[in-house]
Design a protein around this motif. Structure first.
Motif, PDB file in Angstrom:
ATOM      1  N   UNK A 100     -20.955  77.645  52.126  1.00 21.22           N
ATOM      2  CA  UNK A 100     -21.687  76.314  52.124  1.00 21.22           C
ATOM      3  C   UNK A 100     -21.072  75.736  53.302  1.00 21.22           C
ATOM      4  N   UNK A 101     -20.845  74.418  53.135  1.00 25.40           N
ATOM      5  CA  UNK A 101     -20.691  73.388  54.242  1.00 25.40           C
ATOM      6  C   UNK A 101     -19.258  73.432  54.728  1.00 25.40           C
ATOM      7  N   UNK A 102     -18.321  74.224  53.741  1.00 25.48           N
ATOM      8  CA  UNK A 102     -16.823  74.023  53.786  1.00 25.48           C
ATOM      9  C   UNK A 102     -16.622  74.939  55.027  1.00 25.48           C
ATOM     10  N   UNK A 103     -15.377  74.522  55.670  1.00 26.00           N
ATOM     11  CA  UNK A 103     -14.810  75.179  56.888  1.00 26.00           C
ATOM     12  C   UNK A 103     -14.671  76.588  56.613  1.00 26.00           C
ATOM     13  N   UNK A 104     -14.605  77.454  57.639  1.00 26.92           N
ATOM     14  CA  UNK A 104     -14.217  78.805  57.460  1.00 26.92           C
ATOM     15  C   UNK A 104     -12.824  78.867  56.594  1.00 26.92           C
ATOM     16  N   UNK A 105     -12.756  79.905  55.865  1.00 25.92           N
ATOM     17  CA  UNK A 105     -11.519  80.099  55.019  1.00 25.92           C
ATOM     18  C   UNK A 105     -11.634  79.230  53.547  1.00 25.92           C
ATOM     19  N   UNK A 106     -12.735  78.376  53.439  1.00 27.29           N
ATOM     20  CA  UNK A 106     -12.856  77.633  52.233  1.00 27.29           C
ATOM     21  C   UNK A 106     -14.271  78.032  51.606  1.00 27.29           C
ATOM     22  N   UNK A 107     -14.254  77.440  50.310  1.00 33.01           N
ATOM     23  CA  UNK A 107     -15.789  77.738  49.825  1.00 33.01           C
ATOM     24  C   UNK A 107     -15.725  76.671  48.690  1.00 33.01           C
ATOM     25  N   UNK A 108     -17.196  76.373  48.242  1.00 33.71           N
ATOM     26  CA  UNK A 108     -17.500  75.516  47.051  1.00 33.71           C
ATOM     27  C   UNK A 108     -17.065  76.181  45.694  1.00 33.71           C
ATOM     28  N   UNK A 109     -16.515  75.617  45.080  1.00 26.40           N
ATOM     29  CA  UNK A 109     -16.221  76.047  43.542  1.00 26.40           C
ATOM     30  C   UNK A 109     -17.659  76.396  42.760  1.00 26.40           C
ATOM     31  N   UNK A 110     -17.627  77.610  41.927  1.00 30.79           N
ATOM     32  CA  UNK A 110     -18.596  77.690  41.304  1.00 30.79           C
ATOM     33  C   UNK A 110     -18.289  76.841  39.939  1.00 30.79           C
ATOM     34  N   UNK A 111     -19.345  76.809  38.980  1.00 37.42           N
ATOM     35  CA  UNK A 111     -19.196  75.926  37.946  1.00 37.42           C
ATOM     36  C   UNK A 111     -17.808  76.640  37.090  1.00 37.42           C
ATOM     37  N   UNK A 112     -17.866  77.957  37.087  1.00 38.38           N
ATOM     38  CA  UNK A 112     -16.739  78.815  36.502  1.00 38.38           C
ATOM     39  C   UNK A 112     -15.369  78.545  37.004  1.00 38.38           C
ATOM     40  N   UNK A 113     -15.155  77.934  38.141  1.00 35.46           N
ATOM     41  CA  UNK A 113     -13.953  77.723  38.768  1.00 35.46           C
ATOM     42  C   UNK A 113     -13.735  76.002  38.403  1.00 35.46           C
ATOM     43  N   UNK A 114     -14.829  75.439  38.389  1.00 30.92           N
ATOM     44  CA  UNK A 114     -14.377  74.180  37.727  1.00 30.92           C
ATOM     45  C   UNK A 114     -14.043  74.235  36.493  1.00 30.92           C
ATOM     46  N   UNK A 115     -14.431  75.135  35.268  1.00 31.58           N
ATOM     47  CA  UNK A 115     -14.088  75.093  34.246  1.00 31.58           C
ATOM     48  C   UNK A 115     -12.496  75.791  33.986  1.00 31.58           C
ATOM     49  N   UNK A 116     -12.490  76.808  34.641  1.00 33.57           N
ATOM     50  CA  UNK A 116     -11.001  77.219  34.713  1.00 33.57           C
ATOM     51  C   UNK A 116     -10.068  76.152  35.271  1.00 33.57           C
ATOM     52  N   UNK A 130     -16.141  69.404  46.846  1.00 32.23           N
ATOM     53  CA  UNK A 130     -14.526  69.658  47.225  1.00 32.23           C
ATOM     54  C   UNK A 130     -14.218  71.054  47.575  1.00 32.23           C
ATOM     55  N   UNK A 131     -13.957  71.531  48.593  1.00 32.83           N
ATOM     56  CA  UNK A 131     -13.707  72.724  48.915  1.00 32.83           C
ATOM     57  C   UNK A 131     -12.562  73.292  48.522  1.00 32.83           C
ATOM     58  N   UNK A 132     -12.395  74.723  48.380  1.00 31.64           N
ATOM     59  CA  UNK A 132     -11.451  75.488  47.716  1.00 31.64           C
ATOM     60  C   UNK A 132     -10.851  76.433  48.822  1.00 31.64           C
ATOM     61  N   UNK A 133      -9.471  76.560  49.158  1.00 32.84           N
ATOM     62  CA  UNK A 133      -9.277  77.507  50.007  1.00 32.84           C
ATOM     63  C   UNK A 133      -9.383  79.054  49.315  1.00 32.84           C
TER      64      UNK A 133
END
Length: 176
Positions: A59-75, A172-175
């Motif tokens: 998404x709009x996150x910097x290289x090496x980062x990603x937008x969390x999926x709903x499954x990641x939020x749930x975890x 919120x981006x995640x590494x």
């Protein structure tokens, strides 16, 4: 411009700013404190929806980062004890959240209440924070998470809620 929204075209907002100049928007106190609000197309930056863990959506996150999926939020929510998750993720005190705010921020996540834009009006700054997931529910609706100043359960929990992709929210981006 707050009156410009879309479920397909990317738009970026700074709470309370109704102009078009990026440089002017970046000078606003709300930009410095709360950052940018993104509609879903802006947050996703042209990528496809994902509910895998990890999402694989930069998404709009910097290289090496990603937008969390709903499954990641749930975890994350489950790991933090479900009903206690919001308390552990929000910035403590009332510098940015209105009272009562019994947050501990023991995770260091420091979630801030950046508010949103709804029906051409900015709302809920200092009261609520909203974060996109990389998971859509339909062509016009995507899943998100919300935190409230009164430390309710981190909504929507346990059943994620979806909202129109045109609504501006934080990310919120995640590494990786």
């Amino acid at each position: 411009q707050p009156t410009t929204t879309s479920t397909t075209d990317p738009y970026y907002y700074v709470y309370g700013y109704d102009g078009f100049t990026v440089e002017a928007a970046k000078l606003r106190e709300n930009y410095v404190t709360y950052g940018v609000l993104y509609n879903y197309p802006a947050a996703m930056n042209g990528e496809e929806s994902s509910d895998t863990n990890p999402s694989g959506v930069q998404g709009v996150c910097l290289d090496g980062w990603h937008l969390p999926s709903d499954a990641e939020w749930e975890e994350l929510i489950e790991y933090l004890g479900n009903t206690l998750a919001q308390e552990k993720l929000k910035e403590s005190g009332t510098a940015h959240w209105i009272a009562p705010n019994d947050a501990t921020n023991e995770t260091g996540f420091t979630a801030l209440p950046g508010g949103t834009l709804y029906q051409d009006e900015f709302i809920n700054l200092t009261k609520m924070g909203y974060w996109w997931s990389a998971t859509q529910e339909s062509a016009t609706i995507a899943k998100y998470r919300m935190m409230h100043y009164e430390n309710y359960v981190m909504l929507p929990n346990p059943n994620p809620t979806a909202i129109d992709k045109e609504i501006p929210m934080s990310i919120r981006c995640i590494r990786d």
